[in-house]
Scaffold this active site. Structure first.
Site, PDB file in Angstrom:
ATOM      1  N   THR A  16      -7.386  -7.819   1.408  1.00 59.88           N
ATOM      2  CA  THR A  16      -7.584  -6.443   1.880  1.00 59.88           C
ATOM      3  C   THR A  16      -7.797  -6.461   3.392  1.00 59.88           C
ATOM      4  O   THR A  16      -7.164  -5.695   4.144  1.00 59.88           O
ATOM      5  CB  THR A  16      -8.788  -5.798   1.157  1.00 59.88           C
ATOM      6  N   HIS A  23      -9.149 -15.895  -4.398  1.00 62.83           N
ATOM      7  CA  HIS A  23      -9.670 -15.777  -5.769  1.00 62.83           C
ATOM      8  C   HIS A  23      -8.594 -15.500  -6.812  1.00 62.83           C
ATOM      9  O   HIS A  23      -8.880 -15.487  -8.003  1.00 62.83           O
ATOM     10  CB  HIS A  23     -10.791 -14.743  -5.841  1.00 62.83           C
ATOM     11  N   CYS A  35     -10.744   3.961 -12.892  1.00 67.63           N
ATOM     12  CA  CYS A  35     -11.485   4.771 -13.849  1.00 67.63           C
ATOM     13  C   CYS A  35     -12.260   5.824 -13.070  1.00 67.63           C
ATOM     14  O   CYS A  35     -13.016   5.481 -12.189  1.00 67.63           O
ATOM     15  CB  CYS A  35     -12.488   3.874 -14.564  1.00 67.63           C
TER      16      CYS A  35
HETATM   17  N1  PLP Z   1      -2.808  -7.367  -2.712  1.00 68.47           N
HETATM   18  C1  PLP Z   1      -2.560  -7.588  -4.004  1.00 68.47           C
HETATM   19  C2  PLP Z   1      -1.146  -7.618  -4.482  1.00 68.47           C
HETATM   20  C3  PLP Z   1      -3.606  -7.787  -4.900  1.00 68.47           C
HETATM   21  O1  PLP Z   1      -3.351  -8.007  -6.184  1.00 68.47           O
HETATM   22  C4  PLP Z   1      -4.936  -7.759  -4.401  1.00 68.47           C
HETATM   23  C5  PLP Z   1      -6.080  -7.916  -5.317  1.00 68.47           C
HETATM   24  O2  PLP Z   1      -6.333  -7.100  -6.164  1.00 68.47           O
HETATM   25  C6  PLP Z   1      -5.146  -7.540  -3.037  1.00 68.47           C
HETATM   26  C7  PLP Z   1      -4.054  -7.346  -2.230  1.00 68.47           C
HETATM   27  C8  PLP Z   1      -6.527  -7.524  -2.451  1.00 68.47           C
HETATM   28  O3  PLP Z   1      -7.048  -8.839  -2.402  1.00 68.47           O
HETATM   29  P1  PLP Z   1      -8.554  -9.155  -2.084  1.00 68.47           P
HETATM   30  O4  PLP Z   1      -9.311  -8.995  -3.350  1.00 68.47           O
HETATM   31  O5  PLP Z   1      -8.559 -10.568  -1.602  1.00 68.47           O
HETATM   32  O6  PLP Z   1      -8.998  -8.220  -1.004  1.00 68.47           O
END
Ligand code: PLP
Length: 384
Positions: free
Chosen positions: A74, A203, A328
């Site tokens: 993110t 993660h 949700c």
């Molecule tokens: N982009 C994608 C395709 C994701 O699946 C996710 C996680 O849900 C993210 C970005 C965000 O990742 P992070 O949890 O490391 O901020």
């Protein structure tokens, strides 16, 4: 206390920590030292960062200095797209194009970009959840600063034609940002993708949460967002999360050594799950996409006659963790924006469930989960 048996089929949301990553995190937490300090303890912490950076750079086949550690994908996406806008000094390129099924970490940047004088516009996908290349070709022009495209979609698992879009974008002088969070299991390189910026997250591959990376191709004009220190070559201020980064590096190294085994585990578990679900519920569900290349660890299905919200609760009670990939709110599950973007009506989209498999998934776990999921479906339908 005896815990009931459970099956974890939500690796696309987050994956359990690999033993290699756990050992690296624990060892790093036990050492002291700020990597910016010049004394021996600080230098030891700096070595841990260097080793992890080397692992990520080797994996992406990029230069050591092109990897910036962040708090996750993110932050990496925010850094890439807002940083590009800030770095462009309000030239004539004021549009950022993003696929309509990007993760919210991209799509929700629209207000921030608008406040800076830029527009985030979305480009449609096909019914199979794949970028529409004609639409991209129509929209890429000299007013576009950058394009944002996922390597594979986090809900449907569909691979995107990243290289074709990158080539079009580069011909028009635009920067290319790729969210590759879901594809670190696959053996691609930044040059294969044609990317200038790539977001990664630890993660999703068995590293710890709260750490990720942004690849920044040398020469790309991206301003830093976090100011207040000279860390990460002045591209991200703040004392580094040494333990998290060491764990990320260890997970990336484990993937490099055992990637084929992990990919096979994901594929075999996913296939076993779908096969058994077909035997148990031959006409109650269908795959959400049928004509697209999908990640080995992904299965997205549409159940008939039952909402995902109820199914997920029933599955959870029977020991299966899966997801609908949607938010949700106030007790009612809104259909996933990704499913609406591929053209499903709201009723159909409400039956969408995602089952995802990871480095530690097994066919045996998947078979058990298929039986419990089938039982959950029968219970929900009986109550409807
Ligand atoms: N982009 C994608 C395709 C994701 O699946 C996710 C996680 O849900 C993210 C970005 C965000 O990742 P992070 O949890 O490391 O901020």
């Amino acid at each position: 206390m005896q815990w009931e048996r459970r099956a974890y089929l939500d690796h696309a949301a987050t994956s359990p920590l690999m033993p290699e990553a756990r050992r690296a995190v624990t060892a790093a937490l036990e050492s002291i030292g700020n990597p910016s300090s010049l004394h021996a303890d600080g230098r030891r912490a700096r070595d841990l960062l260097d080793e992890a950076r080397e692992a990520v750079a080797d994996r992406l086949r990029c230069a050591f200095a092109e990897v910036v550690f962040t708090s996750g994908a993110t932050e990496s996406a925010n850094h890439a797209l807002v940083g590009l806008a800030l770095g462009s000094q309000l030239g004539k390129r004021r549009t950022i194009l993003a696929s309509s099924i990007e993760h919210p970490c991209v799509l929700q940047l629209a207000p921030t970009l608008r406040a800076l004088g830029f527009r985030l516009e979305t480009v449609p996908v096909t019914r199979n959840g794949v970028a529409d290349l004609d639409a991209w070709s129509d929209r890429i022009n000299e007013g576009v600063l950058a394009v944002a495209i996922q390597h594979a979609n986090n809900e449907l698992g569909t691979f995107q034609p990243v290289r074709a879009i990158a080539d079009m974008a580069h011909s028009a002088g635009c920067a290319v940002f790729v969210d590759a969070v879901q594809t670190l299991y696959e053996p691609w390189t930044v040059d294969d993708l044609g990317a200038d910026l790539v977001a990664l997250s630890a993660h999703k591959i068995g590293g710890p949460p709260g750490v990720g990376a942004l690849y920044i191709r040398g020469g790309t004009r991206v301003n830093a967002l976090l100011r207040g220190g000279s860390q990460e070559r002045e591209r991200r201020g703040g004392t580094e999360n040494v333990a998290g980064i060491a764990g990320f590096g260890a997970a990336v190294r484990a993937l490099a050594s055992h990637g084929e085994r992990f990919r096979r585990a994901r594929r075999e578990a996913r296939d076993a799950f779908l096969r058994r679900l077909s035997e148990l519920l031959p006409s109650a569900w269908r795959p959400t996409v049928t004509a697209a290349e999908v990640l080995d660890g992904h299965a997205h299905v549409l159940f008939d006659g039952a909402y995902a919200e109820r199914l997920l609760i029933a599955m959870d009670l029977l020991g299966v963790s899966a997801s609908a990939g949607s938010a949700c709110s106030a007790g009612s599950l809104e259909p996933s924006p990704v499913l609406l973007a591929i053209g499903l009506d709201r009723e159909t989209a409400k039956g969408g469930v995602r089952f995802t498999f990871g480095w530690c998934s097994t066919a045996e776990e998947a078979l058990w989960a298929a039986e419990r999921s089938s039982e959950a479906y029968s219970r929900v339908v009986a109550r409807t």
